[in-house]
Scaffold this active site. Structure first.
Site, PDB file in Angstrom:
ATOM      1  N   HIS A 188       0.662  -1.163   0.177  1.00  0.00           N
ATOM      2  CA  HIS A 188       0.202  -0.002  -0.023  1.00  0.00           C
ATOM      3  C   HIS A 188       1.062   1.180  -0.251  1.00  0.00           C
ATOM      4  CE1 HIS A 188      -3.097  -2.665   0.248  1.00  0.00           C
ATOM      5  NE2 HIS A 188      -3.692  -1.477   0.217  1.00  0.00           N
ATOM      6  N   ARG A 293     -11.979   2.726  -0.729  1.00  0.00           N
ATOM      7  CA  ARG A 293     -11.884   1.202  -0.554  1.00  0.00           C
ATOM      8  C   ARG A 293     -11.821   2.142   1.191  1.00  0.00           C
ATOM      9  NH1 ARG A 293      -7.439   1.132  -3.753  1.00  0.00           N
ATOM     10  NH2 ARG A 293      -7.022  -0.953  -4.525  1.00  0.00           N
ATOM     11  N   ARG A 329     -17.130  -0.168  -1.105  1.00  0.00           N
ATOM     12  CA  ARG A 329     -16.701  -1.258  -1.287  1.00  0.00           C
ATOM     13  C   ARG A 329     -16.786  -1.463   0.397  1.00  0.00           C
ATOM     14  NH1 ARG A 329     -11.069  -4.208  -2.601  1.00  0.00           N
ATOM     15  NH2 ARG A 329     -10.329  -2.028  -0.785  1.00  0.00           N
ATOM     16  N   GLU A 427     -12.360 -11.478  -7.704  1.00  0.00           N
ATOM     17  CA  GLU A 427     -10.828 -11.154  -7.122  1.00  0.00           C
ATOM     18  C   GLU A 427     -10.097 -12.968  -7.107  1.00  0.00           C
ATOM     19  OE1 GLU A 427     -10.000  -8.387  -4.211  1.00  0.00           O
ATOM     20  OE2 GLU A 427     -11.764  -8.868  -3.382  1.00  0.00           O
ATOM     21  N   ASN A 450      -5.070  -7.076  -8.400  1.00  0.00           N
ATOM     22  CA  ASN A 450      -4.565  -6.893  -7.952  1.00  0.00           C
ATOM     23  C   ASN A 450      -4.140  -8.791  -7.044  1.00  0.00           C
ATOM     24  OD1 ASN A 450      -3.981  -4.679  -8.677  1.00  0.00           O
ATOM     25  ND2 ASN A 450      -4.650  -3.235  -6.155  1.00  0.00           N
ATOM     26  N   ASP A 451      -5.633  -9.049  -6.478  1.00  0.00           N
ATOM     27  CA  ASP A 451      -5.392  -9.877  -5.619  1.00  0.00           C
ATOM     28  C   ASP A 451      -5.713 -11.250  -6.351  1.00  0.00           C
ATOM     29  OD1 ASP A 451      -5.442  -9.740  -3.169  1.00  0.00           O
ATOM     30  OD2 ASP A 451      -7.461  -8.677  -3.016  1.00  0.00           O
ATOM     31  N   ARG A 461       0.974 -11.290  -2.908  1.00  0.00           N
ATOM     32  CA  ARG A 461       1.472 -10.046  -3.356  1.00  0.00           C
ATOM     33  C   ARG A 461       2.301  -8.926  -2.337  1.00  0.00           C
ATOM     34  NH1 ARG A 461      -4.321  -6.494  -3.035  1.00  0.00           N
ATOM     35  NH2 ARG A 461      -3.415  -4.430  -2.964  1.00  0.00           N
ATOM     36  N   CYS A 498     -10.941  -2.393 -11.107  1.00  0.00           N
ATOM     37  CA  CYS A 498     -10.701  -1.799  -9.877  1.00  0.00           C
ATOM     38  C   CYS A 498      -9.076  -2.100 -10.053  1.00  0.00           C
ATOM     39  CB  CYS A 498     -11.311  -1.549  -9.395  1.00  0.00           C
ATOM     40  SG  CYS A 498     -11.773  -2.967  -7.683  1.00  0.00           S
TER      41      CYS A 498
HETATM   42  C1  PEP Z   1      -7.063  -5.619  -6.060  1.00  0.00           C
HETATM   43  O1  PEP Z   1      -7.166  -6.731  -5.155  1.00  0.00           O
HETATM   44  O2  PEP Z   1      -6.940  -6.157  -7.247  1.00  0.00           O
HETATM   45  C2  PEP Z   1      -8.263  -4.902  -5.553  1.00  0.00           C
HETATM   46  C3  PEP Z   1      -8.413  -3.696  -6.290  1.00  0.00           C
HETATM   47  O3  PEP Z   1      -8.504  -3.814  -3.738  1.00  0.00           O
HETATM   48  P1  PEP Z   1      -7.560  -4.100  -3.093  1.00  0.00           P
HETATM   49  O4  PEP Z   1      -5.977  -4.087  -3.174  1.00  0.00           O
HETATM   50  O5  PEP Z   1      -8.095  -2.968  -1.984  1.00  0.00           O
HETATM   51  O6  PEP Z   1      -6.619  -5.576  -2.005  1.00  0.00           O
HETATM   52 MG    MG Z   2      -8.173  -6.885  -3.114  1.00  0.00          MG
END
Ligand code: PEP
Ligand code: MG
Length: 537
Positions: A188, A293, A329, A427, A450-451, A461, A498
């Site tokens: 993050h 988020r 979300r 995801e 991302n997930d 990740r 997203c």
């Molecule tokens: C993702 O997983 O792509 C996502 C948008 O959520 P986060 O990065 O908050 O897990």
């Molecule tokens: Mg995610």
């Protein structure tokens, strides 16, 4: 001229003078004091001063990077006031008759070692925080000047690592880029850097003697070019000028539609972590918010946010966006986002553990509180709600039942609410595989790349060692995206992305061809993507 190579985290070209930020250990000497009361008073004053400093930093961060980035300073204020920490320092001063700065240094070591030895990764990180607040106190007690970037010319900040708080503190009128030896591209902290719009490179092994030298940061290739020769410098000056011209051009795209040459409209939304990101959403002209988020609301507090606290935030975002879509979300904690007051058990595999919707479907009171706040806020704007980490139809049906209960309760109590689109995040590979059935149950899908990359490739990740194989362009991931779009449409749901991949300009054409309906990206990526889509034939 020497070129160092790392991993780019945010694009752009920067030319400036290198400044290595060293976290030197403060040299604190032990000395005997006669007047214990006076020393305790000196300590108390230092704590007050530190609190003031942290409050100032919080306000600055709030303005520049939003609530999620600023939250770290609230955590530091709380740690500073921690009773055990305070008592340890005071006891040492009283019983050993030693100077305050020495008592702080010893306490810092003790507490940091204790945190570092804990199994929980989140608690381990608190070791750095306790050192941070202790260094602040020692600097105040010894009147030391903290290292600040005070150069007149543009500065490239180079460091072993930069915590979110340090990144936030950079004076962006002087710092034009940053480079670190450590850090993970998917943490993050890196996402925060992108939000700040600063060219950045991580994982770059550098030599100390580059300090003070002139250099170029190539945030596209991940290169730091130290003492460039004239030809290279000229080439990059030209590139930097082109970049600046591009920025200007992009500004001209404000207010324009996001439409392909063939006339297909794509909804281009922005991702936010809190109210203070809204300014950037407006500046970059996003057509709505595709991912709020909401967990940052929980992370910032030391208690479960009440229905009223949440309602105020959601309402304010909905009102500010004035009828534009705001997709919020529901709580997505667990894994890398831990919250003390949830008292979650330590798990062997937190990324695959008790997190996100799994918590909400077990601790239904927490879920219902959030849903009530969201529905009440929906009377003030165009709210959509989406649910993270879905793996099955059963979960979606259960969620919908709870939503109906909440709506019925609100109606009974005379509370009004608006039309709310319901969607789910795609995801997990499981959700992709059953997406055709899922689509029949919801209004939309939002692909969390991302997930989805993490779970498809079985790569954590958060693990910096695996950044080179964490490949969101892997054909398996792209096929998952394609399948999701096709199945979503078959089942009657619109489909967006997203995750960070949505902002990857090299894939914009591909996503448009796959039939994507919406892209939600960091605010600073909105206009470059609009340009790309408007050029798509
Ligand atoms: C993702 O997983 O792509 C996502 C948008 O959520 P986060 O990065 O908050 O897990
Ligand atoms: Mg995610």
């Amino acid at each position: 001229m020497k070129t160092y190579v790392g991993k780019p985290v945010y694009h752009g070209i920067a030319i400036g003078q290198i400044r290595i930020l060293k976290k030197e250990k403060q040299n604190v000497h032990r000395s005997h004091i006669d007047d214990v009361e006076q020393e305790l008073a000196r300590m108390e004053n230092a704590v007050e001063e530190a609190k003031e400093q942290l409050k100032g930093l919080y306000d600055k961060a709030l303005l520049e990077v939003g609530e999620s980035g600023a939250a770290i300073f609230e955590v530091h204020q709380m740690m500073l006031e921690d009773q055990d920490y305070q008592e340890s320092i005071q006891n040492m001063i009283k019983t050993q008759q030693i100077n305050a700065e020495y008592a702080v240094a010893v306490t810092a070591d003790n507490f940091a070692n204790m945190f570092a030895m804990m199994d929980d990764d989140y608690m381990k990180e608190r070791a750095a925080d306790v050192r941070d607040i202790s260094e602040r106190l020692i600097s105040i007690l010894t009147s030391a000047q903290s290292e600040e970037v005070n150069a007149d010319e543009p500065t490239i900040v180079v460091a072993d690592d930069l915590s979110p708080s340090e990144t936030v503190q950079m004076d962006k009128s002087k710092v034009n880029s940053f480079v670190t030896r450590y850090g993970s591209a998917n943490s993050h902290t890196a996402i925060l850097a992108r939000t700040m719009n600063v060219p950045a490179i991580i994982g770059l092994e550098y030599d100390e003697e580059i300090d003070g030298k002139r250099a170029i940061v190539d945030g596209f290739k991940g290169e730091l070019i130290v003492e460039p020769d004239e030809a290279v410098l000229a080439e990059y000056e030209e590139k930097a000028a082109q970049e600046a011209a591009k920025k200007q051009l992009l500004l001209e795209l404000k207010g324009k539609e996001t439409v392909t040459l063939g006339g297909r409209q794509i909804r281009l939304y922005a991702n936010i972590g809190g109210i203070s990101d809204l300014q950037s959403v407006m500046q970059n002209d996003a057509a709505g918010i595709g991912l709020f988020r909401s967990e940052f609301l929980y992370l910032e507090k030391d208690h479960y946010p009440t229905e009223e606290e949440q309602f105020q935030v959601y309402r304010s975002v909905a009102e500010t966006m004035a009828g534009k879509k705001v997709i919020i979300r529901t709580l997505d904690i667990g894994a890398d986002k831990q919250i003390d007051y949830f008292n979650l058990d330590k798990e062997e595999n937190p990324a695959m553990g008790y997190r996100a919707i799994r918590i909400c479907l077990k601790q239904i009171d927490i879920f219902k509180t959030q849903l009530r706040a969201l529905y009440r806020a929906s009377a003030y704007g165009n709210i959509g709600i989406m649910f993270p980490m879905i793996i099955s139809l059963k979960e979606v049906k259960q969620i919908k039942e709870i939503v109906e209960e909440v709506k019925a309760e609100l109606t009974e109590q005379g509370a009004s609410y608006g039309e709310v689109e319901l969607g789910i995040m795609i995801e997990t590979p499981a959700a992709v595989m059953v997406s055709e059935d899922l689509a029949k149950e919801v209004d939309f899908f939002s692909i969390g790349t991302n997930d989805l990359t993490q779970y498809t490739l079985a790569i954590d990740r958060q693990n910096a060692k695996l950044d080179d194989i964490y490949d969101s362009h892997h054909p398996a991931v792209l096929k998952m995206i394609q399948m999701t779009i096709e199945n979503g449409h078959k089942g009657g749901a619109w489909v967006g992305i997203c995750g960070e991949l949505g902002a990857d300009l090299t894939l914009t054409d591909t996503f448009v061809e796959m039939g994507i309906d919406e892209l939600s990206v960091s605010p600073s990526c909105v206009l470059p993507i609009r340009k790309k889509i408007r050029e798509h034939s």
